[in-house]
Design a protein around this motif. Structure first.
Motif, PDB file in Angstrom:
ATOM      1  N   LEU A 133     -18.327  35.355  38.537  1.00  0.00           N
ATOM      2  CA  LEU A 133     -17.701  35.097  39.993  1.00  0.00           C
ATOM      3  C   LEU A 133     -18.435  36.420  40.539  1.00  0.00           C
ATOM      4  N   TRP A 134     -18.739  37.618  40.232  1.00  0.00           N
ATOM      5  CA  TRP A 134     -19.306  38.673  40.761  1.00  0.00           C
ATOM      6  C   TRP A 134     -20.702  38.461  41.126  1.00  0.00           C
ATOM      7  N   ALA A 135     -21.285  37.739  40.492  1.00  0.00           N
ATOM      8  CA  ALA A 135     -22.973  37.093  40.586  1.00  0.00           C
ATOM      9  C   ALA A 135     -22.745  36.181  42.033  1.00  0.00           C
ATOM     10  N   ARG A 136     -21.662  35.327  41.776  1.00  0.00           N
ATOM     11  CA  ARG A 136     -21.636  34.375  42.903  1.00  0.00           C
ATOM     12  C   ARG A 136     -21.169  34.738  44.150  1.00  0.00           C
ATOM     13  N   LEU A 137     -20.199  35.939  44.130  1.00  0.00           N
ATOM     14  CA  LEU A 137     -19.819  36.390  45.319  1.00  0.00           C
ATOM     15  C   LEU A 137     -20.967  37.114  45.993  1.00  0.00           C
ATOM     16  N   SER A 138     -22.111  37.468  45.685  1.00  0.00           N
ATOM     17  CA  SER A 138     -23.090  38.065  46.259  1.00  0.00           C
ATOM     18  C   SER A 138     -23.794  37.033  47.495  1.00  0.00           C
ATOM     19  N   VAL A 139     -23.442  36.063  47.393  1.00  0.00           N
ATOM     20  CA  VAL A 139     -23.933  35.206  48.448  1.00  0.00           C
ATOM     21  C   VAL A 139     -23.428  35.425  49.672  1.00  0.00           C
ATOM     22  N   PHE A 140     -22.005  36.105  49.802  1.00  0.00           N
ATOM     23  CA  PHE A 140     -21.390  36.330  50.891  1.00  0.00           C
ATOM     24  C   PHE A 140     -22.058  37.593  51.795  1.00  0.00           C
ATOM     25  N   SER A 141     -21.829  37.331  52.842  1.00  0.00           N
ATOM     26  CA  SER A 141     -22.313  38.687  53.870  1.00  0.00           C
ATOM     27  C   SER A 141     -20.971  39.033  54.461  1.00  0.00           C
ATOM     28  N   GLY A 142     -20.679  40.299  54.342  1.00  0.00           N
ATOM     29  CA  GLY A 142     -19.628  40.821  55.123  1.00  0.00           C
ATOM     30  C   GLY A 142     -18.347  40.323  54.290  1.00  0.00           C
ATOM     31  N   PRO A 143     -17.243  40.479  55.036  1.00  0.00           N
ATOM     32  CA  PRO A 143     -15.993  39.939  54.585  1.00  0.00           C
ATOM     33  C   PRO A 143     -15.862  38.354  54.398  1.00  0.00           C
ATOM     34  N   PHE A 144     -14.893  37.870  53.550  1.00  0.00           N
ATOM     35  CA  PHE A 144     -14.838  36.592  53.088  1.00  0.00           C
ATOM     36  C   PHE A 144     -13.259  36.360  52.750  1.00  0.00           C
ATOM     37  N   ASP A 145     -13.062  35.175  52.826  1.00  0.00           N
ATOM     38  CA  ASP A 145     -11.515  34.868  52.315  1.00  0.00           C
ATOM     39  C   ASP A 145     -11.422  34.074  51.169  1.00  0.00           C
ATOM     40  N   LEU A 146     -10.117  33.793  50.429  1.00  0.00           N
ATOM     41  CA  LEU A 146     -10.026  33.233  49.404  1.00  0.00           C
ATOM     42  C   LEU A 146     -10.434  31.748  49.298  1.00  0.00           C
ATOM     43  N   GLU A 147     -10.151  30.996  50.403  1.00  0.00           N
ATOM     44  CA  GLU A 147     -10.479  29.644  50.416  1.00  0.00           C
ATOM     45  C   GLU A 147     -12.025  29.588  50.258  1.00  0.00           C
ATOM     46  N   ALA A 148     -12.915  30.306  51.012  1.00  0.00           N
ATOM     47  CA  ALA A 148     -14.434  30.276  50.963  1.00  0.00           C
ATOM     48  C   ALA A 148     -14.875  30.433  49.423  1.00  0.00           C
ATOM     49  N   VAL A 149     -14.196  31.620  48.668  1.00  0.00           N
ATOM     50  CA  VAL A 149     -14.396  31.804  47.447  1.00  0.00           C
ATOM     51  C   VAL A 149     -14.223  30.763  46.532  1.00  0.00           C
ATOM     52  N   GLU A 150     -12.922  30.033  46.738  1.00  0.00           N
ATOM     53  CA  GLU A 150     -12.717  28.788  46.087  1.00  0.00           C
ATOM     54  C   GLU A 150     -13.719  27.786  46.021  1.00  0.00           C
ATOM     55  N   TYR A 151     -14.215  27.578  47.231  1.00  0.00           N
ATOM     56  CA  TYR A 151     -14.950  26.462  47.340  1.00  0.00           C
ATOM     57  C   TYR A 151     -16.394  26.994  46.933  1.00  0.00           C
ATOM     58  N   VAL A 152     -16.789  27.938  47.436  1.00  0.00           N
ATOM     59  CA  VAL A 152     -18.321  28.361  47.208  1.00  0.00           C
ATOM     60  C   VAL A 152     -18.634  28.753  45.514  1.00  0.00           C
ATOM     61  N   CYS A 153     -17.624  29.310  45.099  1.00  0.00           N
ATOM     62  CA  CYS A 153     -17.978  29.947  43.649  1.00  0.00           C
ATOM     63  C   CYS A 153     -17.550  29.021  42.465  1.00  0.00           C
ATOM     64  N   SER A 154     -16.524  28.163  42.802  1.00  0.00           N
ATOM     65  CA  SER A 154     -16.093  27.485  41.603  1.00  0.00           C
ATOM     66  C   SER A 154     -16.959  26.432  41.108  1.00  0.00           C
ATOM     67  N   GLY A 155     -16.578  25.770  39.849  1.00  0.00           N
ATOM     68  CA  GLY A 155     -17.479  24.789  39.228  1.00  0.00           C
ATOM     69  C   GLY A 155     -18.366  25.573  38.000  1.00  0.00           C
ATOM     70  N   ASP A 156     -19.045  24.727  37.322  1.00  0.00           N
ATOM     71  CA  ASP A 156     -20.067  25.041  36.294  1.00  0.00           C
ATOM     72  C   ASP A 156     -19.493  26.200  35.585  1.00  0.00           C
ATOM     73  N   GLY A 157     -18.368  26.509  34.818  1.00  0.00           N
ATOM     74  CA  GLY A 157     -17.881  27.464  33.999  1.00  0.00           C
ATOM     75  C   GLY A 157     -16.649  28.275  34.802  1.00  0.00           C
ATOM     76  N   LEU A 158     -16.199  27.921  36.158  1.00  0.00           N
ATOM     77  CA  LEU A 158     -15.212  28.790  36.571  1.00  0.00           C
ATOM     78  C   LEU A 158     -14.438  27.444  37.475  1.00  0.00           C
ATOM     79  N   HIS A 159     -13.302  27.113  36.871  1.00  0.00           N
ATOM     80  CA  HIS A 159     -12.439  26.005  37.748  1.00  0.00           C
ATOM     81  C   HIS A 159     -11.857  26.790  39.063  1.00  0.00           C
ATOM     82  N   ALA A 160     -11.712  25.786  40.083  1.00  0.00           N
ATOM     83  CA  ALA A 160     -11.339  26.445  41.270  1.00  0.00           C
ATOM     84  C   ALA A 160      -9.757  26.981  41.135  1.00  0.00           C
ATOM     85  N   ASP A 161      -9.040  26.371  40.283  1.00  0.00           N
ATOM     86  CA  ASP A 161      -7.619  26.902  39.814  1.00  0.00           C
ATOM     87  C   ASP A 161      -7.587  28.265  39.253  1.00  0.00           C
TER      88      ASP A 161
END
Length: 747
Positions: free
Chosen positions: A290-318
């Motif tokens: 998740l740390w690595a995937r969060l690096s694509v954000f620029s500035g602040p981000f919210d939970l819904e964006a993280v759940e969509y962008v960063c989930s899958g392939d080893g990290l379930h949205a739940d």
């Protein structure tokens, strides 16, 4: 451009209106804002007594002071603390450049941080030079090292032209410009570092007070981490699981593991990387992912964006929320409140470390595309929501999401395969550029977008008509005509009925502001009929009706104009639309005044001004102020009318050509001026206009919204200060009245 997988996340967003806070209400209540934008301190400021004193002293003798040091050493926090203590007359203003990637956007970022809105074709630099020339403020420029040339050039010009300005910069290197005082910031001394570590540890382990062996281990940790605040805070976050002794033992292992940096890398960079890398090693596999995937954000981000962008392939949205919570506990991610609710942020150094891991995993391109997809969907959803009761919330949300929207635009417009998506996104954000007072930035992205060849013609056509619209409002008629004509020709050739309608509509708008009323009426009627056949109903369609009403009113058909605007008013009230409503109220207010209904006219246009100001729509704001000036002189208050015309004169340069250079739009202004000059005399009129230009925009709008009259005895030029509201911020004392001598009123 929405896909089914967006629905759960975006529906959750739309079903939580109470989670967002709209800051426009303060403006509508007429409360003058507190100068500056420094964030509140959420944790205790520890140590740095000598550095605080030295920096305060440096700012007394130098107008440009740059605090330099390794990332994470505390430059930003120190600068913000000193700025808050100094408190210059016009405030301390923080400009964060870490998320800005394009050097051309540095000036936009500074203007945005200072809340300076400008709709003209003037460069943001010229706007800054003009608007800051007479102000006394402190500008804090943070995170500029990747944009040093652009930042240094802007700072140099601002300091040369704005004598009341001081600049406090914080970065990893100096700006290297004339007059700069450089203050290197060293790591914290051992005792201060231990105090900081203990304070932060106590926040996650209540009652933590090291003594004996623990105290010795804490001091050794501080020495081994070289007293770098970021490293100390990362280490303190681990005390929920480990003792100080265990931390120290693991730190030994991680130093050896991460050794071997090139000799030319500064030692403190190696130390910070060691601290971050050590924290990374202590993360679980899912936390690292998740740390690595969060690096694509620029500035602040919210939970819904993280759940969509960063989930899958080893990290379930739940599971995303639980993993994110662990990163928050370790200070890898920070939590902050925003007008749209809870958001998250990574320090740039931490984000960059995660980005390296993402690149090494070969997943960076895929994650950037998912990031792009989310913000493409967000922009599409916001465009739809703009025509709804959530319009004000959309404006606030887009303001918060601008760093990520910019990142998505940059990604699309630098990859040939993504060009059409960049064109679509730049066009879809028309409501941000036009409705939320960001014409200059919109013009930047739209110009870039239409210069490129995209694979999908519809995306380019949308960018073209939006570019034409933006250029019209900036008073840039030739580029507007070129863009709209290309859009119309291409749309007719390819059979795009929607793009044809929008091109015809904006060509009608262009005719309106250039005084060709018969052509404007013909084109606008054609566009509205095309919209009807297509089933289009949105804010643009309603604005088309208002623009047609203006064309009719200018040709003497005031009754037809009122009928059109009353229809717009009904539709707006049914759908909760407020932006187009403001322009309908403008026309209805003028019509009421011509019928002699002066009180009703003032109510309508005052509400128009309130709405326009809440949306940062400078064009609507200045048109309303011009009309209120006419109403005011008609009510017998020539002095206040002249002040309002001065207010408008100050705003127009930030919009474009005053009153579009149009005889029709300029009619109310000319009539007001003639009546005011007749009653005040030329010298008196000019004096009150100058007094109006001294009012800051927010103060001026608050004055108009309160509908306060200057008392009859203090309206005369001999009581000059009465032209300004008592104790109003952002003002300067007016010059002596032309009709006073030696402090006595003439005549």
């Amino acid at each position: 451009m929405l896909t089914p997988e967006y629905a759960p996340y975006l529906m959750r967003r739309s079903q939580r209106p109470d989670d967002r806070r709209n800051d426009s209400s303060a403006r509508s209540r007429g409360c003058p804002p507190v100068p500056g934008n420094l964030p509140a301190e959420l944790t205790a400021f520890v140590g740095r007594t000598a550095e605080l004193a030295a920096l305060r002293t440096a700012l007394v003798s130098a107008r440009l002071v740059t605090v330099t040091g390794v990332g994470g050493v505390g430059k930003s926090r120190l600068a913000a603390r000193v700025a808050a203590e100094i408190g210059p007359r016009d405030g301390a203003w923080l400009v964060e450049l870490a998320q800005v990637r394009d050097p051309e956007l540095v000036e936009h970022a500074v203007a945005s941080a200072l809340d300076l809105t400008d709709h003209t074709r003037r460069s943001p630099r010229q706007v800054l030079l003009d608007r800051l020339a007479g102000r006394e403020l402190l500008l804090i420029v943070d995170g500029f090292e990747h944009l040093v040339d652009a930042t240094a050039s802007l700072v140099r010009d601002l300091l040369l032209r704005c004598p009341g300005l001081r600049v406090l910069a914080a970065g990893r290197r100096p700006l290297d410009t004339t007059g700069e005082r450089v203050m290197p910031l060293a790591p914290m001394p051992e005792q201060d570092a231990a105090e900081l570590f203990t304070d932060r540890a106590a926040s996650c382990l209540p009652g933590f007070a090291p003594a004996g062996r623990d105290r010795a281990d804490v001091l050794e940790l501080c020495r081994r981490l070289d007293g770098i605040p970021l490293a100390l805070e990362l280490a303190a976050g681990r005390l929920r699981a480990l003792s100080p002794g265990q931390l120290l033992a693991r730190l030994d292992d991680r130093f050896r593991l991460l050794a071997g940096a090139p000799r030319d890398v500064p030692p403190r960079h190696q130390t910070l990387r060691t601290a971050i890398g050590w924290s990374h090693e202590l993360c679980t596999a899912r936390e690292r992912l998740l740390w690595a995937r969060l690096s694509v954000f620029s500035g602040p981000f919210d939970l819904e964006a993280v759940e969509y962008v960063c989930s899958g392939d080893g990290l379930h949205a739940d599971d995303v929320l639980d993993v994110l919570d662990e990163l928050l506990a370790q200070s890898v991610v920070s939590r902050e409140e925003s007008p749209t609710g809870v958001r998250y942020r990574m320090l740039d150094t931490v984000r960059a470390y995660g980005a390296e891991w993402l690149e090494a995993a070969g997943d960076a391109a895929r994650m950037r595309r998912r990031h792009r997809d989310w913000y493409m969907g967000l922009a599409t959803w916001c465009e739809l929501d703009w025509f709804s009761p959530r319009q004000a919330e959309v404006a606030t949300l887009v303001e918060c999401e601008l760093p990520n929207l910019r990142a998505a635009l940059e990604f699309c417009l630098t990859d040939p395969e993504e060009t059409h998506l960049g064109q679509y996104l730049a066009g879809t954000l028309w409501f941000c550029w036009v409705g939320c007072g960001r014409l200059a930035e919109g013009r930047h992205w739209l110009d870039r977008a239409v210069e490129l060849d995209g694979a999908h013609e519809d995306s380019r056509l949308k960018a073209l008509w939006v570019l034409g619209y933006v250029a019209i409002l900036q008073g840039d008629t030739v580029p507007a005509l070129c863009a709209l004509q290309e859009c119309q020709d291409t749309a007719e050739r390819t059979g795009s009925a929607v793009a044809t309608a929008y091109a015809v509509h904006r060509l009608g708008c262009l005719a309106l502001v250039t005084d060709d009323m018969p052509r404007a009426e013909r084109l606008l009627r054609t566009a509205l009929e095309q919209y009807r056949q297509l089933g289009e109903l949105n804010s643009n369609v309603l604005m088309g009706q208002v623009e047609l009403a203006m064309a009719l009113a200018f040709q003497g058909a005031l009754g037809d104009a009122v009928e059109l605007c009353e229809d717009v008013r009904r539709v707006c009230e049914d759908h909760g639309e407020r932006w187009a409503l403001a322009y309908a109220l403008y026309v209805l207010g003028y019509a009421a005044w011509t019928r002699g209904e002066q009180g009703h006219a003032r109510d309508l246009v005052t509400r128009c001004l309130d709405l326009d100001h809440a949306f940062h729509d400078l064009l609507g704001t200045v048109l309303a102020v011009e009309l209120l000036a006419l109403f005011t002189v008609s009510e017998g208050d020539a002095a206040e009318a002249a002040v309002l015309q001065g207010v408008a004169a100050r705003i127009w340069p930030s919009v474009g050509l005053p009153l579009f250079g149009s005889e029709h739009f300029g009619g109310p202004h000319a009539l007001c001026e003639a009546r005011a000059r007749q009653r005040l005399g030329d010298e008196g009129y000019e004096w009150y206009v100058r007094a109006g230009t001294e009012l800051a925009p927010d103060v001026a709008v608050s004055r108009a919204l309160r509908r306060q009259r200057v008392a009859a005895e203090s309206r005369r030029p001999g009581r000059g200060e009465a032209a300004l509201p008592p104790q109003a911020p952002e003002t300067r004392e007016p010059a002596a009245s032309p009709t006073t001598r030696g402090g006595e009123t003439a005549g």
